[in-house]
Design a protein around this motif. Structure first.
Motif, PDB file in Angstrom:
ATOM      1  N   PHE A  89       0.828  -1.202   0.000  1.00 18.00           N
ATOM      2  CA  PHE A  89       0.000   0.000   0.000  1.00 18.00           C
ATOM      3  C   PHE A  89       0.862   1.251   0.000  1.00 18.00           C
ATOM      4  CE2 PHE A  89      -2.200   3.445   2.205  1.00 18.00           C
ATOM      5  CZ  PHE A  89      -3.334   3.562   1.425  1.00 18.00           C
ATOM      6  N   GLY A  90       1.937   1.242   0.802  1.00 16.12           N
ATOM      7  CA  GLY A  90       2.839   2.388   0.863  1.00 16.12           C
ATOM      8  C   GLY A  90       3.500   2.670  -0.472  1.00 16.12           C
ATOM      9  N   PHE A  91       3.869   1.613  -1.179  1.00 14.76           N
ATOM     10  CA  PHE A  91       4.449   1.779  -2.510  1.00 14.76           C
ATOM     11  C   PHE A  91       3.439   2.415  -3.462  1.00 14.76           C
ATOM     12  CE2 PHE A  91       5.495  -0.321  -6.714  1.00 14.76           C
ATOM     13  CZ  PHE A  91       6.556   0.523  -7.016  1.00 14.76           C
ATOM     14  N   GLY A  92       2.211   1.922  -3.420  1.00 14.15           N
ATOM     15  CA  GLY A  92       1.170   2.506  -4.270  1.00 14.15           C
ATOM     16  C   GLY A  92       0.883   3.955  -3.923  1.00 14.15           C
ATOM     17  N   LEU A  93       0.846   4.262  -2.623  1.00 14.88           N
ATOM     18  CA  LEU A  93       0.604   5.640  -2.196  1.00 14.88           C
ATOM     19  C   LEU A  93       1.746   6.543  -2.641  1.00 14.88           C
ATOM     20  CD1 LEU A  93      -1.055   7.695  -0.587  1.00 14.88           C
ATOM     21  CD2 LEU A  93       0.203   6.994   1.459  1.00 14.88           C
ATOM     22  N   LEU A 106       5.542   6.972 -14.174  1.00 18.03           N
ATOM     23  CA  LEU A 106       6.639   7.420 -13.323  1.00 18.03           C
ATOM     24  C   LEU A 106       7.990   6.918 -13.823  1.00 18.03           C
ATOM     25  CD1 LEU A 106       5.142   6.847  -9.753  1.00 18.03           C
ATOM     26  CD2 LEU A 106       5.063   8.920 -11.151  1.00 18.03           C
ATOM     27  N   SER A 107       9.020   7.716 -13.582  1.00 20.45           N
ATOM     28  CA  SER A 107      10.389   7.307 -13.901  1.00 20.45           C
ATOM     29  C   SER A 107      10.884   6.344 -12.832  1.00 20.45           C
ATOM     30  CB  SER A 107      11.298   8.535 -13.961  1.00 20.45           C
ATOM     31  OG  SER A 107      11.403   9.125 -12.668  1.00 20.45           O
ATOM     32  N   ALA A 114       9.055   6.013  -4.189  1.00 21.55           N
ATOM     33  CA  ALA A 114       7.820   5.392  -3.717  1.00 21.55           C
ATOM     34  C   ALA A 114       8.125   4.164  -2.871  1.00 21.55           C
ATOM     35  CB  ALA A 114       6.936   5.007  -4.906  1.00 21.55           C
ATOM     36  N   GLY A 115       9.130   3.397  -3.293  1.00 20.18           N
ATOM     37  CA  GLY A 115       9.537   2.237  -2.514  1.00 20.18           C
ATOM     38  C   GLY A 115      10.107   2.617  -1.161  1.00 20.18           C
ATOM     39  N   MET A 116      10.841   3.720  -1.107  1.00 20.96           N
ATOM     40  CA  MET A 116      11.388   4.190   0.164  1.00 20.96           C
ATOM     41  C   MET A 116      10.266   4.524   1.149  1.00 20.96           C
ATOM     42  SD  MET A 116      14.541   6.604  -1.164  1.00 20.96           S
ATOM     43  CE  MET A 116      15.048   7.119   0.472  1.00 20.96           C
ATOM     44  N   LEU A 117       9.182   5.091   0.648  1.00 17.03           N
ATOM     45  CA  LEU A 117       8.047   5.405   1.515  1.00 17.03           C
ATOM     46  C   LEU A 117       7.469   4.134   2.132  1.00 17.03           C
ATOM     47  CD1 LEU A 117       6.126   7.565   2.634  1.00 17.03           C
ATOM     48  CD2 LEU A 117       4.672   7.194   0.621  1.00 17.03           C
ATOM     49  N   SER A 118       7.436   3.058   1.361  1.00 11.44           N
ATOM     50  CA  SER A 118       6.915   1.798   1.898  1.00 11.44           C
ATOM     51  C   SER A 118       7.784   1.304   3.048  1.00 11.44           C
ATOM     52  CB  SER A 118       6.822   0.736   0.791  1.00 11.44           C
ATOM     53  OG  SER A 118       8.092   0.194   0.485  1.00 11.44           O
ATOM     54  N   GLY A 119       9.098   1.551   2.967  1.00 15.39           N
ATOM     55  CA  GLY A 119       9.998   1.163   4.051  1.00 15.39           C
ATOM     56  C   GLY A 119       9.718   1.926   5.335  1.00 15.39           C
ATOM     57  N   VAL A 120       9.347   3.189   5.211  1.00 11.89           N
ATOM     58  CA  VAL A 120       8.980   3.984   6.388  1.00 11.89           C
ATOM     59  C   VAL A 120       7.717   3.418   7.020  1.00 11.89           C
ATOM     60  CG1 VAL A 120       8.249   6.261   7.194  1.00 11.89           C
ATOM     61  CG2 VAL A 120      10.053   6.067   5.477  1.00 11.89           C
ATOM     62  N   PHE A 121       6.746   3.068   6.179  1.00 10.46           N
ATOM     63  CA  PHE A 121       5.466   2.568   6.664  1.00 10.46           C
ATOM     64  C   PHE A 121       5.611   1.250   7.434  1.00 10.46           C
ATOM     65  CE2 PHE A 121       1.902   4.684   4.002  1.00 10.46           C
ATOM     66  CZ  PHE A 121       2.490   5.926   4.188  1.00 10.46           C
ATOM     67  N   THR A 122       6.491   0.380   6.965  1.00 10.62           N
ATOM     68  CA  THR A 122       6.570  -0.956   7.558  1.00 10.62           C
ATOM     69  C   THR A 122       7.413  -1.036   8.823  1.00 10.62           C
ATOM     70  OG1 THR A 122       8.443  -1.534   6.112  1.00 10.62           O
ATOM     71  CG2 THR A 122       6.232  -2.114   5.345  1.00 10.62           C
ATOM     72  N   MET A 183      15.114   0.189  -3.583  1.00  9.75           N
ATOM     73  CA  MET A 183      15.788  -0.675  -4.554  1.00  9.75           C
ATOM     74  C   MET A 183      14.924  -1.875  -4.925  1.00  9.75           C
ATOM     75  SD  MET A 183      18.484  -1.156  -6.386  1.00  9.75           S
ATOM     76  CE  MET A 183      19.743  -0.082  -5.687  1.00  9.75           C
ATOM     77  N   TYR A 184      14.248  -2.430  -3.941  1.00 10.32           N
ATOM     78  CA  TYR A 184      13.406  -3.622  -4.113  1.00 10.32           C
ATOM     79  C   TYR A 184      12.318  -3.395  -5.165  1.00 10.32           C
ATOM     80  CZ  TYR A 184      10.668  -7.623  -2.207  1.00 10.32           C
ATOM     81  OH  TYR A 184       9.986  -8.806  -2.007  1.00 10.32           O
ATOM     82  N   PHE A 185      11.510  -2.375  -4.952  1.00 18.10           N
ATOM     83  CA  PHE A 185      10.373  -2.140  -5.844  1.00 18.10           C
ATOM     84  C   PHE A 185      10.814  -1.597  -7.197  1.00 18.10           C
ATOM     85  CE2 PHE A 185       7.900  -2.280  -1.854  1.00 18.10           C
ATOM     86  CZ  PHE A 185       6.905  -3.149  -2.256  1.00 18.10           C
ATOM     87  N   MET A 186      11.818  -0.717  -7.201  1.00 18.16           N
ATOM     88  CA  MET A 186      12.297  -0.192  -8.476  1.00 18.16           C
ATOM     89  C   MET A 186      12.848  -1.321  -9.358  1.00 18.16           C
ATOM     90  SD  MET A 186      15.327   2.561  -9.307  1.00 18.16           S
ATOM     91  CE  MET A 186      16.596   1.315  -9.004  1.00 18.16           C
ATOM     92  N   THR A 187      13.636  -2.213  -8.757  1.00 21.81           N
ATOM     93  CA  THR A 187      14.210  -3.320  -9.518  1.00 21.81           C
ATOM     94  C   THR A 187      13.119  -4.245 -10.047  1.00 21.81           C
ATOM     95  OG1 THR A 187      16.206  -3.247  -8.161  1.00 21.81           O
ATOM     96  CG2 THR A 187      15.829  -5.255  -9.428  1.00 21.81           C
TER      97      THR A 187
END
Length: 299
Positions: A89-93, A106-107, A114-122, A183-187
């Motif tokens: 959800f954090g990645f999508g947000l 998105l680039s 966006a992936g970094m935000l998911s890391g903050v959320f979790t 890195m996880y989601f971008m890759t």
């Protein structure tokens, strides 16, 4: 650039992300690296407790059986459903916050953000589970029996140190998960686009290609995450007050006593585990999402 996913359904992401997370834990837990990362330094003239990944796996299996390979898994399993729901959800947000219009593509740097935000959320969910898991695994290695299980461990840690004890290691968890999740989601998104045949949609990607994208994304994730993960494991299993200045004291002691290479202790186990565990996670998520979209297309 990458195609954008369908609008997020929080309930679908909760269920699909939880299922993907459980797949990851079940596949990856037997090769968890806490035992390797936190083994005591060997005395002069004596071999270390574990000479490497496979030695650790073999000795754990011989001493504790198959159950030993899955010891300490209760806390991660309990945490994975909300954690992976929040993660996806954090990645999508994060993607939505960077879009001026819903159809914007998105680039890759934006996907990383966006992936970094998911890391903050979790982090709020991840830190207590990892703290309990580390303590249970170290207990098994030491032969002492202080905690009867995950809930007993959480109860005793809270009685001894309060909520701060439960959340010990939060800063290091953030240092690990924020850049690693980017890195996880971008890759994963990058590889999905590369592996999508000409004229096909990303949503039509085959199972082997999803597995490949998820597995490689997991490897990239852990290349970034291993040093702070080693520091976190040491810090979370240390006696109260041993590191008054937090991760700086852990880093200083580790590098002084064991060298810079110790920051990648458990590297082999992580790399062996990363591909199948994360391949299973993303496949579980994608399969669950397709199933949910099929039975509840308007949810």
């Amino acid at each position: 650039m990458t195609d954008q996913a369908k609008p997020i359904s929080p309930l679908k992401n909760l269920l699909a992300g939880g299922f993907g997370g459980m797949c990851l834990v079940f596949v990856g837990h037997p090769l968890d690296t806490v035992r390797l990362q936190t083994q005591p330094p060997s005395l002069p003239g004596q071999p270390p407790m574990y000479s490497g990944t496979f030695d650790c796996f073999r000795k754990t299996l011989m001493r504790e059986g198959v159950r030993g390979l899955y010891r300490g898994m209760a806390a991660p399993i309990i945490g994975v459903t909300p954690m992976f729901a929040v993660c996806f959800f954090g990645f999508g947000l994060g993607k939505k916050l960077q879009q001026k219009h819903p159809e914007d593509v998105l680039s890759y740097p934006q996907l990383f953000a966006a992936g970094m935000l998911s890391g903050v959320f979790t982090t709020g969910i991840m830190t207590p589970g990892e703290r309990i898991k580390c303590l249970l695994q170290i207990q098994a290695s030491s032969g002492e029996t202080k905690y009867a299980g995950a809930l007993d461990c959480a109860k005793k840690v809270y009685q001894e140190s309060g909520i701060r004890g439960i959340y010990k290691g939060t800063v290091l968890t953030l240092m690990r998960d924020v850049p690693a999740s980017g890195m996880y989601f971008m890759t994963y998104e990058w590889l999905k686009n590369i592996l999508t045949p000409e004229g096909k949609s990303v949503s039509e990607l085959s199972v082997p290609r999803i597995l490949a994208a998820g597995g490689v994304a997991g490897i990239f994730n852990w290349v970034v995450a291993i040093p702070p993960d080693v520091l976190k494991s040491r810090f979370q299993t240390a006696p109260p007050g041993k590191y008054p200045n937090g991760f700086r004291d852990v880093l200083r002691e580790l590098v002084r006593n064991e060298g810079v290479a110790s920051l990648y202790k458990g590297f082999t186990a992580v790399m062996i585990r990363a591909f199948p565990a994360n391949a299973a996670c993303f496949l579980g998520f994608e399969v669950a999402m397709k199933f949910l979209n099929w039975i509840t297309p308007n949810l």
